[in-house]
Design a protein around this motif. Structure first.
Motif, PDB file in Angstrom:
ATOM      1  N   ARG A 287       0.689  -1.061   0.114  1.00  0.00           N
ATOM      2  CA  ARG A 287       0.029   0.081   0.030  1.00  0.00           C
ATOM      3  C   ARG A 287       0.949   1.237  -0.058  1.00  0.00           C
ATOM      4  O   ARG A 287       0.556   2.157  -0.786  1.00  0.00           O
TER       5      ARG A 287
ATOM      6  N   HIS B 103      -8.125   5.011   0.066  1.00  0.00           N
ATOM      7  CA  HIS B 103      -8.632   3.910  -0.785  1.00  0.00           C
ATOM      8  C   HIS B 103      -8.514   4.460  -2.157  1.00  0.00           C
ATOM      9  O   HIS B 103      -8.526   3.604  -3.162  1.00  0.00           O
TER      10      HIS B 103
ATOM     11  N   TRP C  60      -5.014   4.376  -3.545  1.00  0.00           N
ATOM     12  CA  TRP C  60      -4.880   3.064  -3.699  1.00  0.00           C
ATOM     13  C   TRP C  60      -5.463   2.425  -5.084  1.00  0.00           C
ATOM     14  O   TRP C  60      -4.897   1.611  -5.875  1.00  0.00           O
TER      15      TRP C  60
END
Length: 344
Positions: free
Chosen positions: A30, A199, A202
């Motif tokens: 990540r 997110h 990501w």
């Protein structure tokens, strides 16, 4: 930048193709990809902060199986012409297909217009916010719904396009490429990598990483910041036993469908002068020696050139008739007696 390691990681079955991944590795991947994306992301226009949810939806539909370089100019043209769902909903279908240009798979344009009509007429012009709601729109599958929910509305979703799947499969399963399509098990497994925070970065970052670094052909392994972690690299980069099926183009019905559509688009472009925007079906199917010269007078120079290109592909009139019938059934062409045109 700190990202919390997911607590969703769970042991895989011994026979599972999706291995258990340590939280430390999840955290490392990540951090690395999000940091890489901050500096390496391409300046695509639909990534601008003020891009509407509708514009993002259009970009996702256009980008399906189509290189970004071909999508960007068409996307800019579409957003200038039809900046809202209501604008596209009211547009003549013939113009929608014409402006789709050479993006391929033109049924996507029809589904996008259908979705625009639902949004404009039933949802007060607002693109749905959740993946579940987005999947109820015409032509919107699970990937597109997850991507739009994430990039347009900030919903935490698992976005699994081919690039994302390839990155994760190589890193943790040691395989060159994923299966043809993701199942529930893969989606659940991939969900553990999506952080609670960042997110959106990501989802966009791992997709971009697959497009620019961990590419299908000639991956940039030597400069990859995750090469020391990559199971595929450690295994010697073995080739997949199942090679992807490449879609042929030359000589296929897809090529001929495209050629027929080019004729209709050319005729539509020349409409408004002395030419009509429909073409006699005999011009598609009859032997050149039997064509009535008066029919040729009903089409313009561009249409005539496109028609000759189509006729150069095949002299099989039965095949051409079958292609034409399929285009009519698919809603990509309209037949009025003995003439064919783009649908109005």
């Amino acid at each position: 930048m700190t990202h919390r390691a997911s607590a969703e990681s769970s042991p895989s079955r011994p026979d599972s193709p999706f291995p258990t991944v340590a939280n430390t590795d999840i955290h490392r991947v990540r951090e690395t990809i999000i940091t890489w994306f901050d500096s390496a992301a391409r300046p695509l226009p639909w990534r601008d902060a003020d891009t509407s949810a509708w514009a993002i939806l259009v970009s996702e539909i256009m980008s399906q199986q189509t290189p970004v370089a071909r999508v960007e100019p068409r996307w800019r043209e579409w957003m200038q012409k039809w900046p809202t769902p209501a604008d596209l909903a009211q547009a003549p279908t013939a113009e929608v297909l014409q402006r789709w240009d050479r993006l391929g798979y033109p049924r996507r344009a029809l589904r996008l217009q259908e979705a625009a009509r639902v949004i404009a007429e039933e949802l007060d012009g607002q693109v749905p916010q959740t993946a579940e709601e987005l999947e109820r729109l015409p032509g919107i599958g699970s990937y597109t719904a997850a991507a739009v929910a994430s990039f347009a509305h900030g919903e935490r979703t698992t976005v699994l396009d081919t690039n994302v799947r390839r990155v994760l499969i190589r890193l943790f399963a040691g395989r060159d490429r994923p299966s043809a399509s993701p199942g529930r098990a893969e989606t659940q497994w991939a969900g553990q990598f999506v952080p609670e925070a960042d997110h959106m970065k990501w989802n966009a970052g791992v997709m971009e990483f697959g497009a620019l670094v961990c590419t299908a052909k000639n991956p940039r392994c030597q400069t990859c910041p995750l090469k020391d972690l990559c199971a595929w690299q450690k295994a010697g980069r073995p080739a997949s036993a199942n090679r992807p099926k490449t879609q042929k183009w030359a000589g296929t019905d897809r090529q001929l469908r495209g050629a027929v559509m080019d004729v209709l688009k050319s005729a539509h472009t020349e409409a408004g002068t002395e030419f009509r925007d429909s073409v006699a079906i005999d011009l598609f199917t009859a032997p050149t020696t039997t064509i009535d010269p008066d029919l040729l007078d009903t089409i313009g120079l561009r249409t005539s050139a496109a028609l000759q290109t189509m006729r150069d592909l095949t002299a099989d009139s039965d095949r051409i008739k079958r292609i034409i019938n399929a285009l009519v059934v698919d809603g990509l062409a309209a037949q009025q007696k003995e003439r064919l045109s783009l649908p109005q």
